[in-house]
Design a protein around this motif. Structure first.
Motif, PDB file in Angstrom:
ATOM      1  N   UNK A 409     -10.292 -11.108  -1.157  1.00  0.00           N
ATOM      2  CA  UNK A 409     -10.685 -12.420  -1.667  1.00  0.00           C
ATOM      3  C   UNK A 409     -10.995 -13.405  -0.546  1.00  0.00           C
ATOM      4  N   UNK A 410     -12.128 -14.078  -0.687  1.00  0.00           N
ATOM      5  CA  UNK A 410     -12.498 -15.132   0.247  1.00  0.00           C
ATOM      6  C   UNK A 410     -13.301 -14.682   1.443  1.00  0.00           C
ATOM      7  N   UNK A 411     -13.480 -13.357   1.616  1.00  0.00           N
ATOM      8  CA  UNK A 411     -14.240 -12.893   2.782  1.00  0.00           C
ATOM      9  C   UNK A 411     -15.519 -12.204   2.344  1.00  0.00           C
ATOM     10  N   UNK A 412     -16.659 -12.643   2.909  1.00  0.00           N
ATOM     11  CA  UNK A 412     -17.973 -12.123   2.549  1.00  0.00           C
ATOM     12  C   UNK A 412     -18.289 -10.897   3.397  1.00  0.00           C
ATOM     13  N   UNK A 413     -18.063  -9.721   2.821  1.00  0.00           N
ATOM     14  CA  UNK A 413     -18.284  -8.484   3.567  1.00  0.00           C
ATOM     15  C   UNK A 413     -19.773  -8.212   3.759  1.00  0.00           C
ATOM     16  N   UNK A 414     -20.597  -8.694   2.833  1.00  0.00           N
ATOM     17  CA  UNK A 414     -22.049  -8.498   2.968  1.00  0.00           C
ATOM     18  C   UNK A 414     -22.566  -9.173   4.235  1.00  0.00           C
ATOM     19  N   UNK A 415     -22.114 -10.402   4.479  1.00  0.00           N
ATOM     20  CA  UNK A 415     -22.556 -11.118   5.679  1.00  0.00           C
ATOM     21  C   UNK A 415     -22.096 -10.406   6.951  1.00  0.00           C
ATOM     22  N   UNK A 416     -20.888  -9.864   6.919  1.00  0.00           N
ATOM     23  CA  UNK A 416     -20.378  -9.138   8.095  1.00  0.00           C
ATOM     24  C   UNK A 416     -21.209  -7.883   8.350  1.00  0.00           C
ATOM     25  N   UNK A 417     -21.558  -7.174   7.287  1.00  0.00           N
ATOM     26  CA  UNK A 417     -22.388  -5.967   7.434  1.00  0.00           C
ATOM     27  C   UNK A 417     -23.778  -6.344   7.943  1.00  0.00           C
ATOM     28  N   UNK A 418     -24.277  -7.470   7.458  1.00  0.00           N
ATOM     29  CA  UNK A 418     -25.607  -7.934   7.871  1.00  0.00           C
ATOM     30  C   UNK A 418     -25.678  -8.128   9.386  1.00  0.00           C
ATOM     31  N   UNK A 419     -24.575  -8.542  10.006  1.00  0.00           N
ATOM     32  CA  UNK A 419     -24.549  -8.726  11.466  1.00  0.00           C
ATOM     33  C   UNK A 419     -24.581  -7.396  12.216  1.00  0.00           C
ATOM     34  N   UNK A 420     -24.325  -6.310  11.482  1.00  0.00           N
ATOM     35  CA  UNK A 420     -24.365  -4.970  12.080  1.00  0.00           C
ATOM     36  C   UNK A 420     -25.628  -4.215  11.679  1.00  0.00           C
ATOM     37  N   UNK A 421     -26.630  -4.945  11.176  1.00  0.00           N
ATOM     38  CA  UNK A 421     -27.826  -4.311  10.607  1.00  0.00           C
ATOM     39  C   UNK A 421     -28.581  -3.445  11.607  1.00  0.00           C
ATOM     40  N   UNK A 422     -28.463  -3.754  12.902  1.00  0.00           N
ATOM     41  CA  UNK A 422     -29.193  -2.971  13.908  1.00  0.00           C
ATOM     42  C   UNK A 422     -28.710  -1.521  13.976  1.00  0.00           C
ATOM     43  N   UNK A 423     -27.517  -1.251  13.431  1.00  0.00           N
ATOM     44  CA  UNK A 423     -26.965   0.107  13.444  1.00  0.00           C
ATOM     45  C   UNK A 423     -27.167   0.827  12.103  1.00  0.00           C
ATOM     46  N   UNK A 424     -27.766   0.129  11.149  1.00  0.00           N
ATOM     47  CA  UNK A 424     -27.910   0.662   9.794  1.00  0.00           C
ATOM     48  C   UNK A 424     -29.362   0.988   9.480  1.00  0.00           C
ATOM     49  N   UNK A 425     -29.563   1.908   8.568  1.00  0.00           N
ATOM     50  CA  UNK A 425     -30.909   2.203   8.081  1.00  0.00           C
ATOM     51  C   UNK A 425     -31.230   1.374   6.846  1.00  0.00           C
ATOM     52  N   UNK A 427     -29.001  -1.340   3.701  1.00  0.00           N
ATOM     53  CA  UNK A 427     -27.754  -1.839   3.139  1.00  0.00           C
ATOM     54  C   UNK A 427     -28.103  -2.845   2.048  1.00  0.00           C
ATOM     55  N   UNK A 428     -27.143  -3.133   1.198  1.00  0.00           N
ATOM     56  CA  UNK A 428     -27.345  -4.106   0.135  1.00  0.00           C
ATOM     57  C   UNK A 428     -26.037  -4.326  -0.595  1.00  0.00           C
ATOM     58  N   UNK A 429     -25.979  -5.402  -1.391  1.00  0.00           N
ATOM     59  CA  UNK A 429     -24.773  -5.612  -2.167  1.00  0.00           C
ATOM     60  C   UNK A 429     -24.435  -7.061  -2.397  1.00  0.00           C
ATOM     61  N   UNK A 430     -23.143  -7.315  -2.559  1.00  0.00           N
ATOM     62  CA  UNK A 430     -22.603  -8.626  -2.918  1.00  0.00           C
ATOM     63  C   UNK A 430     -21.611  -9.102  -1.867  1.00  0.00           C
ATOM     64  N   UNK A 431     -20.992 -10.240  -2.157  1.00  0.00           N
ATOM     65  CA  UNK A 431     -19.958 -10.791  -1.286  1.00  0.00           C
ATOM     66  C   UNK A 431     -18.801  -9.825  -1.100  1.00  0.00           C
ATOM     67  N   UNK A 432     -18.364  -9.190  -2.190  1.00  0.00           N
ATOM     68  CA  UNK A 432     -17.150  -8.377  -2.134  1.00  0.00           C
ATOM     69  C   UNK A 432     -17.405  -6.874  -2.178  1.00  0.00           C
ATOM     70  N   UNK A 433     -18.645  -6.453  -2.346  1.00  0.00           N
ATOM     71  CA  UNK A 433     -18.935  -5.015  -2.412  1.00  0.00           C
ATOM     72  C   UNK A 433     -20.341  -4.771  -1.899  1.00  0.00           C
ATOM     73  N   UNK A 434     -20.502  -3.704  -1.135  1.00  0.00           N
ATOM     74  CA  UNK A 434     -21.819  -3.397  -0.572  1.00  0.00           C
ATOM     75  C   UNK A 434     -21.925  -1.901  -0.312  1.00  0.00           C
ATOM     76  N   UNK A 435     -23.157  -1.441  -0.126  1.00  0.00           N
ATOM     77  CA  UNK A 435     -23.414  -0.056   0.228  1.00  0.00           C
ATOM     78  C   UNK A 435     -24.327   0.006   1.432  1.00  0.00           C
TER      79      UNK A 435
END
Length: 581
Positions: A409-425, A427-435
């Motif tokens: 609760x209260x932490x946006x995991x999507x935004x954190x993953x977005x900062x790692x986008x250079x290592x990903x092919x 990604x997508x999702x919501x504040x609390x769940x992503x793939x």
């Protein structure tokens, strides 16, 4: 079997009592106009309900209060393209395309089952979770082209499928996208893009489920074609299942849709859902929680274990015999899913506990090529129950690492993953769940970068489980009338959670009972009061020795009605216990 240590201690946060001059005035006004206690009036004011009219809308939502669907950006374009496809001289083939989870399959069942009454050239398509992956697939577009479809209505996906939509355009296939995920910087070149989260969309409610966006498309279709909306409303049973299962806020328009959807689900569910309710063992009125834990996982299990088309077939079943057959098959898938879930969760927890670096980290990122892709999101949630922090579980899929992320609760995991986008092919999702998917050789680098990003952004208190408490409560105030009114505050869900109360100076009234070696059942009283209540705490058996000390303790809990052998009694569902030092 791994020995299970006690869960982490929790933070109790009590919401401020509404104490300003205007709030106290609102409490007095509600108390008089609704003939309720000051306690209940304060509970309503806490939730933003301050006047009689607001209370009326809260307790008795009106379907007429749904927003004009044409207020959504591109809705006029969507209806014009749909109407064009249905012209007698064109009779285009329309493909209803949806994701493989509950939101996607209910969306497909909703739009397909309604539009087929007005257009014969219509079919549906669900991508294979393992062969095609999430979202619009090249295989799906190729299938549509080979079978002569010229319009695809994409539900619960498509907002980031820029390349796939471009492929379709080259093949002469148009898209109407109905999505509720966050768009990227560029939108697909579709005939219409319906997504209330578009920056340029002024639609007044932003938190619809994917099925909810599909419902708005059908609502607009009915208004344009002058079709009686009463013909559409029975399909709200599907919308309620999607809202519950996709964990979207139970506010605004979602609250109205869920309120009426539950009514249909409990009084006149479609044949497939009726069969699913029966096989899940529900005999009383369903609420959001029943849907989340009883119906949603079974619908999801079809795509996790076999193919999500089985779920759509169930939801579209006409005969009870056909529906029972599909429900039995899906229930078997769900049993298999549980076995995978339990086994992989044990492996994942062992990996953490055997690694000191992982134990002390602020994130969990685990990979095993053999793990079943269909349950990794569930496993991520299970890990958070033991290690309360953003968690990503990865497995191998088509020579890539595919993962599911869950947050706290209260932490946006999507935004954190977005900062790692250079290592990903992707990604997508919501504040609390992503793939996401990434090359397998990027996992270690991703783990390090994700830990760095989260450590920089997350607050220490977000790493401790939280119990939000609405108000302090005395046992003497817990009555049948209170329980009945509390129930009417539903449907409960995010942003309208079932009220949680806290009571101090609590003592055992009799010897505690341990159920199935891990659950707790106690009779409790407050102070020297003779008012004794039964309380149940799932997974709280570890408190039993502390409770036997005869010292006072505090509890936080929800008030529920317990049905047993035809009798109804009040019961406290414990959220946590704090024992005296």
């Amino acid at each position: 079997m791994i020995a299970q240590p006690p869960p982490p201690s929790k933070r109790w946060i009590t919401r401020p009592f509404p104490d300003s001059v205007s709030q106290r005035s609102a409490i007095t006004s509600l108390q008089q106009s609704l003939n309720i206690s000051p306690f209940l009036a304060a509970l309503l004011v806490q939730r933003g309900v301050s006047t009689y009219e607001e209370a009326k809308a809260f307790f008795r939502p009106e379907i007429s209060h749904l927003h004009d669907p044409f207020a959504m950006k591109d809705m006029d374009r969507a209806i014009m393209r749909l109407q064009m496809a249905m012209l007698p001289e064109r009779q285009e083939k329309i493909l209803i395309y949806g994701d493989y989870d509950v939101d996607g399959t209910t969306s497909v069942a909703l739009v397909y089952s309604f539009l087929k009454n007005y257009h014969a050239e219509i079919d549906y398509y669900i991508p294979d979770r393992y062969k095609e992956g999430y979202g619009i697939s090249t295989e799906g577009i190729a299938w549509a082209a080979a079978n002569g479809f010229s319009l695809i209505i994409a539900l619960d996906c498509g907002i980031k499928s820029i390349d796939r939509v471009a492929e379709a355009n080259e093949l002469g296939i148009d898209f109407i996208i109905c999505d509720h995920h966050r768009p990227g910087d560029t939108l697909p070149d579709a005939a219409a893009v319906l997504d209330p989260k578009r920056d340029d969309c002024t639609y007044p409610y932003k938190e619809l489920s994917g099925c909810g966006v599909g419902f708005k498309l059908l609502q607009a279709f009915c208004l344009y074609k002058e079709i009686d909306l009463e013909l559409l409303y029975p399909h709200l049973d599907l919308v309620a299942v999607s809202i519950a299962s996709d964990i979207v806020p139970l506010t605004g328009e979602n609250r109205i849709l869920a309120y009426y959807g539950l009514k249909y689900l409990n009084t006149a569910p479609r044949t497939g859902l009726k069969a699913l309710i029966k096989i899940a063992g529900f005999s009383r009125e369903l609420d959001i929680t029943n849907v989340v834990f009883g119906l949603g996982p079974r619908i999801n299990a079809a795509g996790r274990i076999q193919h999500a088309k089985d779920a759509v077939r169930l939801l579209l079943a006409n005969s009870e015999e056909e529906a029972d057959e599909f429900a039995m098959a899906i229930n078997k898938h769900n049993n298999s899913r549980r076995e995978f879930d339990t086994s992989i969760t044990e492996q994942a927890l062992a990996m953490i506990r055997q690694n000191e670096t992982m134990i002390n980290a602020k994130t969990t990122v685990l990979y095993d090529a053999s793990w079943h892709k269909g349950v990794i999101g569930i496993v991520a949630s299970r890990c958070i129950e033991h290690f309360h922090r953003p968690t990503i579980i990865l497995t191998q899929s088509h020579d890539k690492a595919a993962g599911s992320a869950r947050s706290v609760p209260g932490f946006d995991v999507y935004e954190a993953i977005e900062e790692c986008a250079d290592l990903l092919e992707q990604f997508g999702g919501h504040t609390f769940a992503a793939g996401m998917t990434m090359p397998v050789h990027n996992i270690d680098a991703f783990r390090q970068k994700f830990e760095e990003v989260v450590s920089r952004k997350i607050k220490d208190e977000q790493l401790t489980p939280l119990v939000d408490i609405d108000l302090p409560m005395n046992f003497s105030d817990i009555t049948d009338k209170l329980a009945r009114i509390l129930k009417q505050m539903g449907p409960f869900g995010p942003h309208n959670m079932q009220p949680v109360f806290m009571t101090d100076d609590v003592y055992l009234a009799s010897e505690p009972i341990i159920m199935k070696e891990k659950h707790l059942k106690i009779a409790v009283k407050q102070g020297k009061s003779g008012h004794v209540l039964t309380a149940v705490g799932f997974g709280m058996a570890h408190y039993v020795d502390q409770l036997r000390s005869n010292k006072p303790f505090s509890i936080c809990y929800q008030i529920e009605q317990n049905f047993f052998n035809g009798n109804v009694s009040l019961q406290l569902m414990l959220k946590d216990i704090k024992c005296s030092a």
